[in-house]
Enzyme design. Structure first.
Site, PDB file in Angstrom:
ATOM      1  N   GLU A  44       0.789  -1.276   0.036  1.00  0.00           N
ATOM      2  CA  GLU A  44       0.109  -0.077  -0.105  1.00  0.00           C
ATOM      3  C   GLU A  44       1.031   1.292  -0.068  1.00  0.00           C
ATOM      4  O   GLU A  44       1.735   1.411   0.854  1.00  0.00           O
ATOM      5  CB  GLU A  44      -1.053   0.065   1.306  1.00  0.00           C
ATOM      6  CG  GLU A  44      -1.839   1.255   1.231  1.00  0.00           C
ATOM      7  CD  GLU A  44      -2.685   0.988   2.470  1.00  0.00           C
ATOM      8  OE1 GLU A  44      -3.599   1.855   2.888  1.00  0.00           O
ATOM      9  OE2 GLU A  44      -2.269   0.342   3.491  1.00  0.00           O
ATOM     10  N   LYS A 125      -8.726   2.984  -2.176  1.00  0.00           N
ATOM     11  CA  LYS A 125      -9.359   2.316  -0.934  1.00  0.00           C
ATOM     12  C   LYS A 125     -10.741   2.765  -0.647  1.00  0.00           C
ATOM     13  O   LYS A 125     -11.046   3.920  -0.750  1.00  0.00           O
ATOM     14  CB  LYS A 125      -8.597   2.481   0.256  1.00  0.00           C
ATOM     15  CG  LYS A 125      -8.797   1.923   1.688  1.00  0.00           C
ATOM     16  CD  LYS A 125      -7.919   2.355   2.744  1.00  0.00           C
ATOM     17  CE  LYS A 125      -6.484   1.971   2.864  1.00  0.00           C
ATOM     18  NZ  LYS A 125      -5.982   2.255   4.184  1.00  0.00           N
ATOM     19  N   TYR A 131      -9.607   4.831  13.433  1.00  0.00           N
ATOM     20  CA  TYR A 131      -9.282   4.478  14.616  1.00  0.00           C
ATOM     21  C   TYR A 131      -7.971   4.245  15.037  1.00  0.00           C
ATOM     22  O   TYR A 131      -6.993   4.062  14.227  1.00  0.00           O
ATOM     23  CB  TYR A 131     -10.015   3.190  14.747  1.00  0.00           C
ATOM     24  CG  TYR A 131      -9.858   2.100  13.892  1.00  0.00           C
ATOM     25  CD1 TYR A 131      -9.081   1.158  14.199  1.00  0.00           C
ATOM     26  CD2 TYR A 131     -10.620   1.843  12.805  1.00  0.00           C
ATOM     27  CE1 TYR A 131      -8.426   0.176  13.266  1.00  0.00           C
ATOM     28  CE2 TYR A 131     -10.220   0.977  11.958  1.00  0.00           C
ATOM     29  CZ  TYR A 131      -9.139  -0.005  12.261  1.00  0.00           C
ATOM     30  OH  TYR A 131      -8.784  -0.779  11.313  1.00  0.00           O
ATOM     31  N   CYS A 161      -5.796  -3.017   1.544  1.00  0.00           N
ATOM     32  CA  CYS A 161      -5.813  -2.914   2.958  1.00  0.00           C
ATOM     33  C   CYS A 161      -7.042  -2.900   3.609  1.00  0.00           C
ATOM     34  O   CYS A 161      -7.499  -4.142   3.939  1.00  0.00           O
ATOM     35  CB  CYS A 161      -4.827  -1.891   3.423  1.00  0.00           C
ATOM     36  SG  CYS A 161      -4.132  -1.968   5.233  1.00  0.00           S
ATOM     37  N   SER A 188      -0.220  -2.474   7.186  1.00  0.00           N
ATOM     38  CA  SER A 188      -0.746  -2.812   8.442  1.00  0.00           C
ATOM     39  C   SER A 188       0.480  -2.913   9.510  1.00  0.00           C
ATOM     40  O   SER A 188       1.129  -3.866   9.685  1.00  0.00           O
ATOM     41  CB  SER A 188      -1.344  -4.302   8.317  1.00  0.00           C
ATOM     42  OG  SER A 188      -1.996  -4.981   9.579  1.00  0.00           O
ATOM     43  N   GLY A 334      22.526   7.812  27.952  1.00  0.00           N
ATOM     44  CA  GLY A 334      23.083   7.504  29.299  1.00  0.00           C
ATOM     45  C   GLY A 334      23.004   6.073  29.861  1.00  0.00           C
ATOM     46  O   GLY A 334      21.912   5.471  29.515  1.00  0.00           O
ATOM     47  N   SER A 336      23.236   3.780  33.161  1.00  0.00           N
ATOM     48  CA  SER A 336      23.253   3.803  34.386  1.00  0.00           C
ATOM     49  C   SER A 336      23.549   2.676  35.218  1.00  0.00           C
ATOM     50  O   SER A 336      24.070   2.700  36.541  1.00  0.00           O
ATOM     51  CB  SER A 336      21.752   4.439  34.780  1.00  0.00           C
ATOM     52  OG  SER A 336      20.990   3.423  34.667  1.00  0.00           O
ATOM     53  N   ASP A 340      16.925  -0.442  32.437  1.00  0.00           N
ATOM     54  CA  ASP A 340      16.145   0.189  31.205  1.00  0.00           C
ATOM     55  C   ASP A 340      17.339   0.821  30.239  1.00  0.00           C
ATOM     56  O   ASP A 340      17.105   0.399  28.956  1.00  0.00           O
ATOM     57  CB  ASP A 340      15.345   1.339  31.785  1.00  0.00           C
ATOM     58  CG  ASP A 340      14.123   1.180  32.551  1.00  0.00           C
ATOM     59  OD1 ASP A 340      13.494  -0.287  32.131  1.00  0.00           O
ATOM     60  OD2 ASP A 340      13.865   1.682  33.604  1.00  0.00           O
ATOM     61  N   ASN A 411      15.822  16.250  40.404  1.00  0.00           N
ATOM     62  CA  ASN A 411      15.535  16.217  38.870  1.00  0.00           C
ATOM     63  C   ASN A 411      16.912  17.108  38.499  1.00  0.00           C
ATOM     64  O   ASN A 411      17.067  17.039  37.434  1.00  0.00           O
ATOM     65  CB  ASN A 411      14.222  17.233  38.776  1.00  0.00           C
ATOM     66  CG  ASN A 411      13.034  16.317  38.982  1.00  0.00           C
ATOM     67  OD1 ASN A 411      13.156  14.965  39.059  1.00  0.00           O
ATOM     68  ND2 ASN A 411      11.851  16.898  39.083  1.00  0.00           N
TER      69      ASN A 411
END
Length: 591
Positions: A44, A125, A131, A161, A188, A334, A336, A340, A411
């Site tokens: 597509e 299409k 949505y 599609c 998709s 970074g 640590s 993560d 912070n």
């Protein structure tokens, strides 16, 4: 009955790079010709890339799409490929006499058939999704034509599609018109836990249409979206014939036999689409004589990836394409010693190679010895480029000039780290990767202009519990497409230790958050499933925790709006999927 050899071009186009996409179409068509295919089907909007968003509102862009389509048709002929029909997606515009209610010249999500140097027919299409991540009513008007072209005696229909995903419309008309094969270009996007709905859909639609179905899907990363390929071919009974791999480009060549030979008359015929509209079928003939019988090539049906392999492959592909398509040569983040940043670094190394990954270890006065040691161990295992920049003196210099305490002081450390990363990015041209996960983003556990500073967020849509799962999976698995081939690339201590931001003495995430396995279940119900407070309590969540977590999530909307883009892997990501007002006095109540 007749045979056809179909080439499914599961490709990775680049949005807006019409010239390169056209070059790729020529190269892949040549490959299909060498493999003696009778038809090539691209994805597509392949020529423009997908999604192009507001680019379709520019006349210059739509003009370029149409011009590229016509040029590539002529080029195929010049390069000796004109006899091989090609179906390809692009952006078109409505004609000079649109239906009532359609704006003149409005864009179309279109597909065309190229043959012998010309654009033989065009379609668009019919069902426009509006949505989740899709905004196609904003951009396009619906198509109302269904081309059916005869190829070596077989009538082949083209739908695009979403027309496969909705009841009525082109698929319904294909069944009424009696086509022998339906080809469907798709873009998709991937999300986890779809439970193979695409195959179930293809089976159902093939049975409804009474013909074989060729579903060709895009692959690659585009901003927040990841396309996983997984193209599918089923026969008229709904039996799986062939399937392409996931998360990689592939020219899947499939032989279909026992296809019906048609003698229907060419012309145009109106049909009731079953959704309150009429679709005009345009029948045309390319070739009527079936090909001589030939030995088929073996059909490929590779084993599908498991959940963790899927998600991890999606994240790697997203990073690889974001870096490449935006012209970056390297990334920086970074490191640590926590899980993560360890997972983010590993994804980056697998995506672009450890030699192009730069990590900065930025210990503060609150950093534990094991954090620095764990970060250094990851550097040793992966071979990424590393430097150590202690931040204690920099933070002290700030604190001499401005009096900060509590959360503001915590912070400040994150913001100093963000400033260092952005400075190195400016100096060397690195793309800064942020390392926040979905659980942190949901509850606001990120610092604006600190750990949220960056250009791309690889694990933005990954809940904390899955961060651990993916890290364990990666330590136990590899893949030939991963550019990092080190065994167990993530230090075990980074996976096993209790998570902490280490912004104050002896800090633990559980000081202010429930255990992540509890939190993530609640977040899934509130964010993914849009449950209200009463529904959450009825689902078994603790009422006090519901009140607290809802407040955290709602108050952090302004932070998430400023967070970098990251790949969508869940049904509802923070980005295109979930759009809530920042200024918002609605509050869920538990009473």
């Amino acid at each position: 009955m007749a045979q056809l050899r179909i080439a499914l071009a599961q490709t990775n186009p680049t949005v807006g790079d019409l010239s390169a996409n056209a070059d790729k179409l020529i190269a892949w068509t040549r490959d299909a010709a060498e493999r003696e295919a009778h038809l090539v089907v691209f994805t597509e909007m392949f020529l423009t890339g997908y999604p192009v968003e507001d680019l379709v509102l520019r006349t210059s862009f739509v003009d370029a799409s149409i011009r590229t389509l016509e040029e590539v048709a002529r080029r195929l002929e010049r390069e000796g490929l004109g006899d091989l029909p090609v179906v390809v997606g692009y952006v078109d515009r409505a004609g000079l006499a649109p239906r009532v209610g359609q704006p003149k010249g409005a864009p179309l999500d279109a597909a065309a058939l190229l043959h012998k140097g010309a654009v033989v027919t065009r379609t668009a299409k019919h069902h426009l999704p509006n949505y989740g991540v899709f905004d196609e009513y904003r951009y396009f008007v619906r198509g109302d034509r269904l081309p059916i072209f005869r190829l070596h005696g077989v009538d082949v229909a083209i739908a695009v599609c979403e027309d496969l995903w909705q009841e009525g419309g082109p698929v319904s008309v294909v069944g009424q018109a009696g086509a022998g094969l339906l080809v469907v270009p798709n873009a998709s996007p991937y999300e986890k836990e779809k439970d193979d709905v695409r195959l179930e859909l293809c089976v159902r639609r093939a049975q409804e249409a009474g013909c074989g179905l060729v579903y060709v899907n895009q692959v690659g990363g585009q901003d927040e979206l990841v396309f996983d390929g997984d193209s599918i071919v089923v026969d008229g009974a709904g039996e799986l014939v062939a399937r392409a791999g996931q998360f990689k480009e592939e020219l899947l060549v499939v032989d279909l036999d026992d296809l019906p030979v048609s003698d229907a008359e060419p012309g145009t015929y109106p049909y009731d689409a079953g959704d309150g509209s009429t679709i005009t079928v345009e029948r045309l003939v390319l070739s009527s004589e079936p090909v001589a019988p030939y030995p088929p090539v073996p059909a490929a049906v590779p084993e599908r990836l498991d959940l963790h392999a899927e998600v991890y492959s999606a994240l790697v592909l997203a990073v690889r394409d974001y870096v490449a398509k935006n012209g970056f040569q390297s990334v920086i983040l970074g490191l640590s010693g926590g899980i993560d940043s360890a997972l983010t670094a590993t994804i980056a190394s697998d995506a672009i190679g450890p030699s192009r990954v730069n990590v900065v270890l930025m210990p503060s006065r609150y950093s534990s010895d094991h954090s620095l040691a764990d970060a250094q161990e990851l550097v040793r295992r992966q071979g990424v480029n590393a430097q150590v920049v202690p931040i204690a003196d920099i933070v002290n210099a700030f604190e001499k000039e401005i009096d900060l305490s509590g959360l503001a002081a915590e912070n400040l450390q994150a913001r100093v780290r963000g400033m260092i990363l952005m400075g190195l990015s400016n100096e060397h041209g690195h793309l800064v990767l942020t390392t926040g996960n979905k659980s942190e983003l949901a509850t606001g556990y990120s610092t604006l202009y600190g750990d949220s500073a960056g250009g791309f967020a690889p694990i933005k849509d990954v809940p904390k519990t899955m961060v651990w799962e993916l890290s364990k999976w990666r330590n136990a698995h590899s893949d030939p497409d991963f550019l990092l081939q080190a065994e167990r690339p993530i230090p075990e201590n980074s996976i096993e230790k209790e998570p902490s931001a280490e912004l104050r003495p002896d800090q633990r995430d559980t000081d202010s958050l429930p255990p992540y396995e509890v939190l993530d279940r609640l977040l899934d119900d509130y964010v993914e499933k849009d449950m209200g407070s009463q529904e959450l309590i009825a689902a078994g969540h603790d009422p006090a925790l519901v009140t607290r977590v809802i407040r955290l999530v709602d108050l952090a909307e302004y932070k998430r709006r400023q967070y970098p883009p990251g790949p969508k892997i869940t049904p509802k990501n923070f980005g295109r999927d979930r759009r809530l007002p920042i200024t918002n006095r609605w509050r869920e109540t538990t009473g």
